[in-house]
Design an enzyme around this catalytic site. Structure first.
Site, short mmCIF file in Angstrom:
data_model
loop_
_atom_site.label_atom_id
_atom_site.label_comp_id
_atom_site.label_asym_id
_atom_site.label_seq_id
_atom_site.Cartn_x
_atom_site.Cartn_y
_atom_site.Cartn_z
N ILE A 20 14.21 -8.64 1.04
CA ILE A 20 15.06 -7.89 2.00
C ILE A 20 15.65 -8.78 3.09
O ILE A 20 16.55 -8.36 3.81
CB ILE A 20 14.30 -6.70 2.64
CG1 ILE A 20 13.11 -7.17 3.48
CG2 ILE A 20 13.89 -5.70 1.58
CD1 ILE A 20 12.59 -6.11 4.44
N ASP B 155 2.40 1.90 15.64
CA ASP B 155 1.89 2.23 16.98
C ASP B 155 1.94 1.00 17.91
O ASP B 155 1.86 1.14 19.12
CB ASP B 155 0.45 2.75 16.90
CG ASP B 155 -0.50 1.80 16.20
OD1 ASP B 155 -0.06 1.10 15.27
OD2 ASP B 155 -1.68 1.74 16.58
N TYR C 254 4.45 -8.94 16.32
CA TYR C 254 4.57 -7.88 15.30
C TYR C 254 5.22 -6.63 15.90
O TYR C 254 6.21 -6.10 15.36
CB TYR C 254 3.17 -7.55 14.74
CG TYR C 254 3.13 -6.36 13.80
CD1 TYR C 254 3.67 -6.45 12.53
CD2 TYR C 254 2.53 -5.16 14.19
CE1 TYR C 254 3.62 -5.37 11.66
CE2 TYR C 254 2.47 -4.08 13.32
CZ TYR C 254 3.02 -4.19 12.05
OH TYR C 254 2.97 -3.12 11.19
N GLN D 246 0.82 -1.23 0.00
CA GLN D 246 0.00 0.00 0.00
C GLN D 246 0.85 1.27 0.00
O GLN D 246 0.66 2.18 -0.79
CB GLN D 246 -0.85 0.07 1.25
CG GLN D 246 -1.81 -1.03 1.53
CD GLN D 246 -2.76 -0.62 2.64
OE1 GLN D 246 -3.77 0.03 2.38
NE2 GLN D 246 -2.46 -0.97 3.87
N1 LIG Z 1 -1.11 -1.56 7.38
C1 LIG Z 1 -1.20 -0.95 8.56
O1 LIG Z 1 -2.28 -0.77 9.14
C2 LIG Z 1 0.06 -0.44 9.23
C3 LIG Z 1 -0.04 0.16 10.50
C4 LIG Z 1 1.12 0.63 11.11
C5 LIG Z 1 2.34 0.52 10.45
N2 LIG Z 1 2.41 -0.07 9.24
C6 LIG Z 1 3.71 -0.19 8.59
O2 LIG Z 1 3.67 0.57 7.39
C7 LIG Z 1 4.53 -0.01 6.43
C8 LIG Z 1 3.78 -0.20 5.12
O3 LIG Z 1 2.66 -1.04 5.37
P1 LIG Z 1 1.65 -1.45 4.21
O4 LIG Z 1 0.28 -1.42 4.79
O5 LIG Z 1 1.95 -0.68 2.96
O6 LIG Z 1 2.08 -2.99 4.01
P2 LIG Z 1 1.61 -4.01 2.90
O7 LIG Z 1 0.56 -3.42 2.03
O8 LIG Z 1 1.34 -5.29 3.62
O9 LIG Z 1 2.92 -4.17 2.02
C9 LIG Z 1 4.07 -4.80 2.50
C10 LIG Z 1 4.85 -5.27 1.29
O10 LIG Z 1 6.05 -5.89 1.74
C11 LIG Z 1 6.32 -6.97 0.89
N3 LIG Z 1 7.23 -7.93 1.51
C12 LIG Z 1 6.96 -8.83 2.49
N4 LIG Z 1 8.06 -9.54 2.76
C13 LIG Z 1 9.05 -9.07 1.96
C14 LIG Z 1 10.41 -9.40 1.78
N5 LIG Z 1 10.99 -10.37 2.48
N6 LIG Z 1 11.15 -8.71 0.88
C15 LIG Z 1 10.57 -7.74 0.14
N7 LIG Z 1 9.28 -7.38 0.25
C16 LIG Z 1 8.53 -8.04 1.16
C17 LIG Z 1 4.95 -7.58 0.64
O11 LIG Z 1 5.01 -8.40 -0.49
P3 LIG Z 1 4.00 -9.66 -0.59
O12 LIG Z 1 2.64 -9.07 -0.75
O13 LIG Z 1 4.51 -10.38 -1.77
O14 LIG Z 1 4.13 -10.42 0.70
C18 LIG Z 1 4.11 -6.32 0.44
O15 LIG Z 1 4.09 -5.93 -0.91
C19 LIG Z 1 5.07 -1.30 7.06
O16 LIG Z 1 6.33 -1.06 7.60
C20 LIG Z 1 4.09 -1.59 8.17
O17 LIG Z 1 4.67 -2.32 9.23
C21 LIG Z 1 1.30 -0.54 8.61
#
Ligand SMILES: NC(=O)c1ccc[n+]([C@@H]2O[C@H](COP(=O)([O-])OP(=O)(O)OC[C@H]3O[C@@H](n4cnc5c(N)ncnc54)[C@H](OP(=O)(O)O)[C@@H]3O)[C@@H](O)[C@H]2O)c1
Length: 277
Positions: free
Chosen positions: A38, A103, A126, A11
């Site tokens: 990574i 958070d 997590y 996202q």
């Molecule tokens: N979503 C939330 O509500 C939330 C809340 C607080 C903080 N965050 C943080 O915000 C950041 C962005 O979150 P997001 O919602 O954009 O996450 P997301 O949509 O789940 O995207 C994460 C991406 O990381 C990829 N990925 C997973 N393992 C990997 C690896 N070993 N090497 C390379 N890529 C890998 C995934 O690929 P695959 O789909 O192929 O697995 C996915 O495309 C993250 O750091 C997350 O912890 C998110």
């Protein structure tokens, strides 16, 4: 400036790429999981050495909070070791690193908004793995931006889409009303990350939209904006037990942004309203 985005198909990765594409001077390298895993140290070092970015923005993460409780090794690999690999690789070539965090590093028991100076105390795998990721990035690369966000939605799977899908098949939905946080659009988070990098404003930052609500209140607002007549009923966390304990109150205050360049995020109501249009 050359920018490498890892986890580019997630996202946040998509939104940062979209915003950077509008800036001519940026040379973008978009790496999805199949381009760069990574967790693989040698792959990371050779990819970074070959491409020589000025900045690495790590958007890759294991974000399935409940799954992390059972897939502990994988959670540490992706959320802790991956950021460490990237931080070292970046440091070797003098590049900066952006690490996105959460958070969930807080326990959620303090019923007041949390600043970057408040004590962390993660309660889930997590949260623990993300916190260790923060620490290693900080220790291996002085040119770091660590940005904690929450309740993120954008182009991908998220709570908003889940609720919209459920509304198509349910006349009534029960949603938890005893967890409070701040829904945050990837649009606002990406804007802040791009500005931090532009300003070379290194350090730890909180970045969520402004205001607060419960998941129940958030759902009511989503359905109000979309004119959906599915009835939303409040319920308690106990009625919906999940493997990972959610923080009761995890409203972040963007205090470091306020103290430095200013907080450019919108209220959560403005952001969700634009998203749903
Ligand atoms: N979503 C939330 O509500 C939330 C809340 C607080 C903080 N965050 C943080 O915000 C950041 C962005 O979150 P997001 O919602 O954009 O996450 P997301 O949509 O789940 O995207 C994460 C991406 O990381 C990829 N990925 C997973 N393992 C990997 C690896 N070993 N090497 C390379 N890529 C890998 C995934 O690929 P695959 O789909 O192929 O697995 C996915 O495309 C993250 O750091 C997350 O912890 C998110």
């Amino acid at each position: 400036m050359k920018v490498l985005i890892t986890g580019a198909n997630g996202q946040l990765g998509r939104e940062i790429a979209k915003q950077y594409k509008e800036i001519k001077e940026i040379d973008l390298i978009l790496a999805g999981r199949s381009d760069l895993d990574i967790t693989k140290v040698n792959e990371v070092y050779s990819f970074v050495n070959k491409n020589k970015p000025d900045v690495i923005i790590n958007c890759a993460a294991f974000t399935a909070v409940d799954k992390c409780e059972t897939e502990i090794d994988m959670a540490y690999k992706i959320n802790t070791i991956g950021p460490k690999n990237l931080a070292i690789a970046a440091n070797e070539i003098g590049a900066e690193i952006v690490q996105v965090s959460t958070d969930y590093v807080f326990d959620g028991n303090m019923h007041q908004s949390l600043t970057e100076f408040d004590e962390v105390n993660p309660q889930t795998v997590y949260g623990k793995t993300k916190l260790e990721g923060e620490k290693l990035v900080r220790s291996f690369n002085p040119k770091h931006y660590i940005v904690r966000t929450a309740w993120l939605y954008g182009d991908g799977n998220n709570f908003v889409k889940t609720m919209l899908n459920l509304s198509e098949t349910h006349k009534t939905l029960k949603v938890v009303n005893d967890q409070t946080g701040t829904p945050t659009s990837t649009v606002d988070l990406a804007r802040v990350i791009i500005k931090l990098v532009e300003d070379k404003n290194y350090g730890l930052f909180h970045c969520t939209c402004k205001g607060q609500c419960t998941w129940y209140e958030f759902t009511k607002e989503i359905f109000r904006i979309k004119g959906i007549d599915t009835e939303v009923l409040p319920c308690t966390t106990d009625q919906f037990p999940r493997p990972a304990k959610r923080p009761e109150y995890s409203v972040l205050r963007n205090y470091m942004l306020e103290l430095t360049t200013g907080d450019i995020t919108r209220t959560w109501q403005e952001a969700i309203s634009e998203y749903l249009k």
